[in-house]
Design an enzyme around this catalytic site. Structure first.
Site, PDB file in Angstrom:
ATOM      1  N   LYS A 109      48.215  68.301  74.372  1.00 28.07           N
ATOM      2  CA  LYS A 109      48.128  69.756  74.588  1.00 28.07           C
ATOM      3  C   LYS A 109      47.898  70.055  76.062  1.00 28.07           C
ATOM      4  O   LYS A 109      47.398  69.217  76.809  1.00 28.07           O
ATOM      5  CB  LYS A 109      46.994  70.386  73.765  1.00 28.07           C
ATOM      6  N   ASP A 121      38.570  70.036  70.241  1.00 29.99           N
ATOM      7  CA  ASP A 121      40.026  70.086  70.397  1.00 29.99           C
ATOM      8  C   ASP A 121      40.768  69.502  69.194  1.00 29.99           C
ATOM      9  O   ASP A 121      41.996  69.561  69.136  1.00 29.99           O
ATOM     10  CB  ASP A 121      40.462  69.285  71.637  1.00 29.99           C
TER      11      ASP A 121
END
Ligand code: ATP
Length: 297
Positions: free
Chosen positions: A10, A137
């Site tokens: 990401k 995350d």
């Protein structure tokens, strides 16, 4: 029988960081975008829980229960009264300790893989709850695409993305510790009035419409000054990518990977070539976004 799950890295296209909370965490407005750099995690029944890792950065990955993929397997097994006797192999392509959530990705992948292997029947919400326990995350690595994360970043709302974005990631030598970067953020902002973090409407609009030019102007990372303070040479990397025609440049998450938004695939290749030759990074990778979350292959 084994199960393999592919999972993306990401980039944070916005990382707004609030003042430290009493528990030491920071409230965030964290806009995640999954990018097409992938790890693959394969789980196979075994006599005991073991972890192996292959890939250029494999030597930096812990192979004991400190590995987030192993912790994910243990967490799922505990909930279902299963002994986590699996061999976990991580084929690692996501830079390690680079601010691209590689460890979180492996945790989400291992969870999905073990869930399929053990046929636990866990709901998506249960898997997401385990992800949130494993790390801020990790839920996003499970869902992929794009999402706004609030709280510690783990309370997600999906964002529809209206186009494809072309990125270059400059991989630095060595990592930066995420807690150290937050510590530096606290030091740099001590005594100042840190505003409550809020998602930028312009940024969300850029994602919805798929406009690269608007996204370029809206990218922001409140951790960037802290990452640059700990690693001043990252300023040279950012300048090299901008000089090569990147529409925008920023530190990815807590760094030290730097991210460059390119106008198209051809521009991305050119910027990556220039960065590789610049001597300001270890290597440069091109990738497109958005990318799907953890998926069984
Ligand atoms: P984030 O962007 O979520 O802050 P990061 O990309 O900066 O994370 P990771 O690649 O996740 O960092 O690695 C951070 C540290 O976590 C590593 O230095 C390593 O010791 C540890 N770690 C645990 N499990 C893994 C894993 N499966 N892959 C990589 N690192 C792992």
């Amino acid at each position: 029988m084994s199960v393999t799950v592919r999972v993306p890295a990401k980039v944070n296209v916005q990382l707004a960081v609030g003042a430290p909370r009493p528990d030491g965490f920071h409230d965030l407005a964290n806009v995640f975008l999954a990018v097409g750099l992938y790890d693959e995690v394969t789980v196979t029944p075994a006599d005991a829980l073991t972890v192996t890792c292959s890939g250029p950065d494999a030597a930096q990955v812990p192979l004991d229960t400190g590995n987030l993929a192993a912790r994910a397997a243990i967490a799922l097994a505990e909930r279902h009264g299963i002994t986590p006797d699996v061999h976990i192999h991580i084929s690692k392509d996501i830079p390690v300790a680079g601010g691209m959530a590689g460890g979180s990705a492996d945790a989400a992948a291992a969870l999905v893989a073990c869930d399929a292997l053990w046929a636990t029947g866990a709901t998506r919400d249960e898997l997401l709850a385990i992800c949130a326990e494993l790390g801020s995350d990790v839920p996003f690595s499970l869902v992929g695409g794009a999402a706004l994360g609030i709280g510690r970043g783990e309370q997600l709302t999906a964002i529809d993305v209206g186009g494809t974005f072309h990125w270059v990631f400059a991989v630095a030598d060595g990592g930066l510790s995420t807690p150290a970067v937050y510590g530096e953020f606290d030091r740099l902002t001590a005594g100042t009035d840190v505003p409550a973090p809020e998602a930028s409407p312009a940024l969300l609009d850029a994602l919805h419409t798929g406009s690269t030019d608007v996204l370029a102007k809206a990218l922001s990372n409140d951790l960037q000054p802290a990452a640059l303070s700990l690693r001043p040479s990252l300023a040279d990397t950012l300048a090299a990518g901008t000089g090569a025609g990147a529409l925008a440049a920023l530190v990815s998450g807590s760094g030290p990977t730097t991210a460059f938004l390119a106008a198209d695939a051809e521009a991305a290749r050119r910027i990556a070539d220039t960065l590789r030759a610049s001597g300001t990074c270890r290597t440069a990778r091109v990738a497109v976004s958005p990318a799907p979350g953890a998926t069984i292959v």
